[in-house]
Design a protein around this motif. Structure first.
Motif, short mmCIF file in Angstrom:
data_model
loop_
_atom_site.label_atom_id
_atom_site.label_comp_id
_atom_site.label_asym_id
_atom_site.label_seq_id
_atom_site.Cartn_x
_atom_site.Cartn_y
_atom_site.Cartn_z
N UNK A 227 31.93 -4.37 -8.27
CA UNK A 227 31.34 -3.30 -9.09
C UNK A 227 30.17 -2.63 -8.36
N UNK A 228 29.39 -3.42 -7.62
CA UNK A 228 28.28 -2.85 -6.85
C UNK A 228 28.81 -1.92 -5.77
N UNK A 229 29.94 -2.29 -5.16
CA UNK A 229 30.54 -1.44 -4.13
C UNK A 229 30.98 -0.10 -4.71
N UNK A 230 31.22 -0.06 -6.02
CA UNK A 230 31.57 1.19 -6.70
C UNK A 230 30.34 1.98 -7.12
N UNK A 231 29.16 1.40 -6.89
CA UNK A 231 27.92 2.09 -7.24
C UNK A 231 27.57 2.04 -8.71
N UNK A 232 28.14 1.07 -9.44
CA UNK A 232 27.95 1.03 -10.88
C UNK A 232 26.52 0.67 -11.27
N UNK A 233 25.77 0.08 -10.34
CA UNK A 233 24.38 -0.28 -10.63
C UNK A 233 23.45 0.92 -10.56
N UNK A 234 23.97 2.07 -10.12
CA UNK A 234 23.14 3.26 -9.95
C UNK A 234 23.65 4.44 -10.77
N UNK A 235 24.41 4.12 -11.83
CA UNK A 235 25.01 5.16 -12.66
C UNK A 235 24.62 4.92 -14.12
N UNK A 236 24.29 5.99 -14.82
CA UNK A 236 24.01 5.88 -16.25
C UNK A 236 24.74 6.99 -16.99
N UNK A 237 25.40 6.63 -18.09
CA UNK A 237 26.16 7.58 -18.87
C UNK A 237 25.29 8.18 -19.97
N UNK A 238 25.67 9.39 -20.43
CA UNK A 238 24.87 10.06 -21.46
C UNK A 238 25.38 9.79 -22.87
N UNK A 239 26.70 9.55 -23.01
CA UNK A 239 27.32 9.38 -24.33
C UNK A 239 26.93 10.54 -25.25
N UNK A 240 26.93 11.73 -24.70
CA UNK A 240 26.46 12.92 -25.39
C UNK A 240 27.59 13.94 -25.41
N UNK A 241 28.23 14.11 -26.57
CA UNK A 241 29.38 15.00 -26.65
C UNK A 241 29.02 16.47 -26.50
N UNK A 242 27.78 16.83 -26.86
CA UNK A 242 27.39 18.23 -26.86
C UNK A 242 26.71 18.67 -25.56
N UNK A 243 26.51 17.75 -24.62
CA UNK A 243 25.88 18.10 -23.36
C UNK A 243 24.42 18.47 -23.49
N UNK A 244 23.73 17.86 -24.45
CA UNK A 244 22.32 18.18 -24.69
C UNK A 244 21.36 17.16 -24.10
N UNK A 245 21.88 16.09 -23.55
CA UNK A 245 21.01 15.05 -23.01
C UNK A 245 20.25 15.55 -21.78
N UNK A 246 18.97 15.23 -21.72
CA UNK A 246 18.13 15.57 -20.58
C UNK A 246 17.76 14.34 -19.76
N UNK A 247 18.51 13.24 -19.96
CA UNK A 247 18.21 12.00 -19.24
C UNK A 247 18.35 12.18 -17.74
N UNK A 248 19.20 13.12 -17.31
CA UNK A 248 19.39 13.36 -15.89
C UNK A 248 18.15 13.88 -15.18
N UNK A 249 17.18 14.37 -15.94
CA UNK A 249 15.92 14.80 -15.33
C UNK A 249 15.13 13.60 -14.81
N UNK A 250 15.44 12.44 -15.35
CA UNK A 250 14.76 11.20 -14.95
C UNK A 250 15.67 10.35 -14.07
N UNK A 251 16.91 10.16 -14.52
CA UNK A 251 17.83 9.27 -13.82
C UNK A 251 18.46 10.01 -12.64
#
Length: 321
Positions: A227-251
């Motif tokens: 899983x680490x070789x797939x980079x899963x330790x450095x990925x975070x999902x938004x679970x945001x259907x409307x595309x309004x999450x701003x978590x990507x400004x931090x992550x």
């Protein structure tokens, strides 16, 4: 609102039942640093969040909290599968008890010698909201100070401690069912560590010399390394259907774990894997619905679907659209 896709967030490997491993996993579910704690803590922090200017932080906490709901589902389902009867039970579907000299085992014999007997007495061979010694999960575990820095610090500690415990649980069992789930949660805990650490970095706290905490070298576990070789330790999902999450400004940016990867919050959710309902267990003395009741349920469902179709159009049309 939350939507359920009826998919598990990660595949659970097949292996023999293992009540002892199931009980160890109860700590990762209902213990002080388990998945029920992370789920409730982050969701309460996000619900109680104040300050519109800090929305990216709220969205990060909320996205991780939403993922934790799926982790509760995953680890609970894994515990249930690990409790699914005796591997040496040879009874017939028409007879839930072995006959003398049949060569099989008593269906629930394992309950007397391994794990937590409450799994069988009151839990219907399934997960319970308790820790590994049977203490009920407590809402007092939830930390929500209202101070963003304190909450992020506490969340980072929570993820780090949870990952440490899962590394220990991994080395308590070689059961493939248990390890498939434990490994996934180890990697996702590190992804969440990275998220909270990056959030603290944006507030002036430098974690680059400390993460991951603790330094367990969990990538030596083959299931984790995959899983680490797939980079899963450095990925975070938004679970945001409307595309309004701003978590990507931090992550975003280089990972605080100093593993040479970049943080990525561009995906809405992982693909998931089919979630299958296990067959009935005769030794639970809870047979399925009788034909008359099934017919009544089907008739009721047909009426409800007719109402939905009348309001929104046929389901097949909506799926096609």
């Amino acid at each position: 609102m939350y939507f359920h896709t009826q998919l598990l967030i990660n595949e659970i490997a097949n292996d023999e039942p293992d009540p002892a491993a199931a009980n160890a996993l109860q700590e990762g579910l209902g213990g002080q640093f388990g998945e029920m704690r992370t789920m409730m803590q982050y969701l309460f922090q996000s619900m109680n969040f104040r300050g519109a200017a800090a929305k990216p932080y709220r969205d990060l906490i909320q996205g991780i909290g939403t993922e934790e709901i799926s982790h509760v589902e995953l680890i609970g389902t894994t515990i249930s599968r690990l409790l699914d009867g005796s591997p040496r039970y040879q009874g017939k579907p028409t007879d839930p008890l072995d006959t003398p000299a049949s060569g099989g085992k008593i269906p629930l014999e394992l309950a007397l010698t391994q794990g937590n007997i409450h799994h069988y007495l009151v839990g219907a061979q399934g997960a319970l909201p308790v820790d590994s010694v049977g203490n009920p999960w407590s809402g007092s575990y939830v930390y929500n100070s209202g101070n963003l820095v304190l909450d992020l610090l506490y969340n980072l500690m929570l993820e780090s401690t949870g990952r440490l415990q899962k590394c220990r649980i991994y080395e308590m069992t070689d059961n493939a069912t248990a390890r498939s789930t434990i490994s996934y949660l180890i990697v996702r805990d590190q992804a969440h560590e990275n998220g909270f650490a990056k959030a603290l970095e944006t507030l002036g706290v430098n974690w680059k010399t400390l993460l991951p905490i603790p330094k367990t070298n969990a990538e030596k576990f083959p299931e984790v390394k995959k899983l680490v070789d797939l980079g899963l330790q450095s990925k975070q999902y938004t679970f945001d259907l409307a595309g309004q999450s701003e978590a990507g400004k931090i992550y975003r940016g280089m990972s605080p774990s100093n593993d040479g990867t970049e943080l990525d919050a561009t995906e809405q959710a992982p693909a998931g894997v089919p979630s299958l309902i296990s067959p009935e267990r005769l030794e639970e003395f809870a047979p399925g619905l009788d034909p008359e009741l099934l017919a009544l349920i089907q008739a009721t469902a047909d009426l409800e679907l007719a109402d939905v179709d009348a309001m929104f159009g046929p389901v097949s049309d909506r799926v096609t659209d």
